[in-house]
Design a protein around this motif. Structure first.
Motif, short mmCIF file in Angstrom:
data_model
loop_
_atom_site.label_atom_id
_atom_site.label_comp_id
_atom_site.label_asym_id
_atom_site.label_seq_id
_atom_site.Cartn_x
_atom_site.Cartn_y
_atom_site.Cartn_z
N SER A 1 0.81 -1.22 0.00
CA SER A 1 0.00 0.00 0.00
C SER A 1 0.84 1.27 0.00
O SER A 1 0.30 2.36 0.16
N LYS B 1 -0.27 3.59 -2.87
CA LYS B 1 -1.63 4.07 -2.63
C LYS B 1 -1.64 5.17 -1.57
O LYS B 1 -2.30 6.22 -1.75
N ASN C 1 -3.03 -1.98 -6.49
CA ASN C 1 -3.70 -1.64 -5.24
C ASN C 1 -4.10 -0.16 -5.22
O ASN C 1 -5.15 0.21 -4.70
N ALA C 2 -3.27 0.68 -5.82
CA ALA C 2 -3.54 2.13 -5.85
C ALA C 2 -4.56 2.51 -6.91
O ALA C 2 -5.23 3.54 -6.80
N ASN D 1 -7.93 -4.65 -2.81
CA ASN D 1 -8.57 -3.62 -3.64
C ASN D 1 -9.79 -4.19 -4.34
O ASN D 1 -9.75 -4.49 -5.54
#
Length: 268
Positions: free
Chosen positions: A107, A110, A140-141, A174
């Motif tokens: 993360s 993100k 994930n971002a 996500n």
């Protein structure tokens, strides 16, 4: 509403970086505030927009990911007023190793982008040609991802593995990640094989394939060596027309999505 899009394919040589650079540039000429984030240790997206390593070697995405500086300090301007770039170099190879022992390592990107996301309409992430920790951070971002796919015999090679990675990310970190679409690249209309591959992909994935097809174009191959996106190198080329068309498709999709979301909120 801003949108973060990862340009991803673990297969190299499919036009991923070319697509990231030129899509970002074409979005910016539509006066969309756009950030191109170079997450590939090769740093080709950075060079392709005219940055030199001397400009950013002491402060780039690597330094933001490992916490040495906030990401806003590694956002650099380009020739296009609405386009900025967050550059990278081969230090990112070390970042994958350094982040392994970190908490919430998937993360890092993100969390960094959360501090600047509202300053942009689109953030395009150029991912490395692998499914390692950097690509996991990108997915994930991201809100969605685009898969550039060359119209060649081995086009689908590794695609199932990518979709499996996406499924794992959706199930764990996500859940809202969507496939924006498949972008057919390096298309030669004179080659029967290219037509056959394009037709098979379009038939199998239907509305998940962008209407825009990027042709094989000499000008697209030349422009990175001049540090310019295709619209600044040769705006009348077939490559320029293709990426302007792709940007238009994306803007229309985003507008439709925002309107649909607003209507849903109003009715609820």
């Amino acid at each position: 509403m801003s949108k973060i899009i990862a340009m991803v394919n673990q297969k190299g040589g499919v036009g991923k970086t070319t697509s990231a650079i030129n899509l970002a540039a074409c979005l910016s000429v539509a006066e969309k505030r756009t950030l191109l984030l170079d997450l590939d240790p090769q740093g080709n997206a950075s060079v392709g927009l005219g940055l030199t390593n001397e400009t950013y070697k002491n402060k780039n995405l690597y330094h933001a990911l490992i916490g040495e500086c906030p990401i806003k300090e590694v956002v650099y301007p380009t020739e296009l007023p609405f386009l900025n770039v967050c550059p990278a170099d081969n230090n990112l190879i070390g970042a994958e190793i350094e982040l392994v022992s970190e908490l919430a390592r998937e993360s890092k990107l993100k969390n960094a982008l959360a501090t600047i996301r509202d300053k942009f309409d689109f953030i395009i992430i150029d991912c490395p040609p692998s499914l390692g920790l950097l690509t996991v951070n990108a997915l994930n971002a991201a809100d969605s991802f685009i898969v550039p796919m060359q119209t060649e015999y081995f086009a689908m090679e590794g695609f199932a593995q990518l979709l499996n990675t996406v499924r794992l990310i959706r199930n764990s970190i996500n859940p809202n990640l969507e496939m924006e679409g498949i972008l057919l690249t390096m298309f030669d209309s004179r080659a029967n094989l290219h037509k056959q591959v394009a037709n098979e992909i379009q038939t199998h994935f239907a509305d998940k394939v962008f209407s825009t097809i990027v042709p094989r174009n000499v000008k697209l191959s030349e422009c990175p060596s001049f540090g310019k996106p295709i619209i600044l190198y040769d705006i009348e080329s077939k490559g320029s027309e293709a990426y302007l068309s792709l940007a238009k498709e994306l803007i229309i999709r985003q507008r439709t999505s925002v309107q649909s979301s607003a209507e849903t909120n109003y009715l609820s």
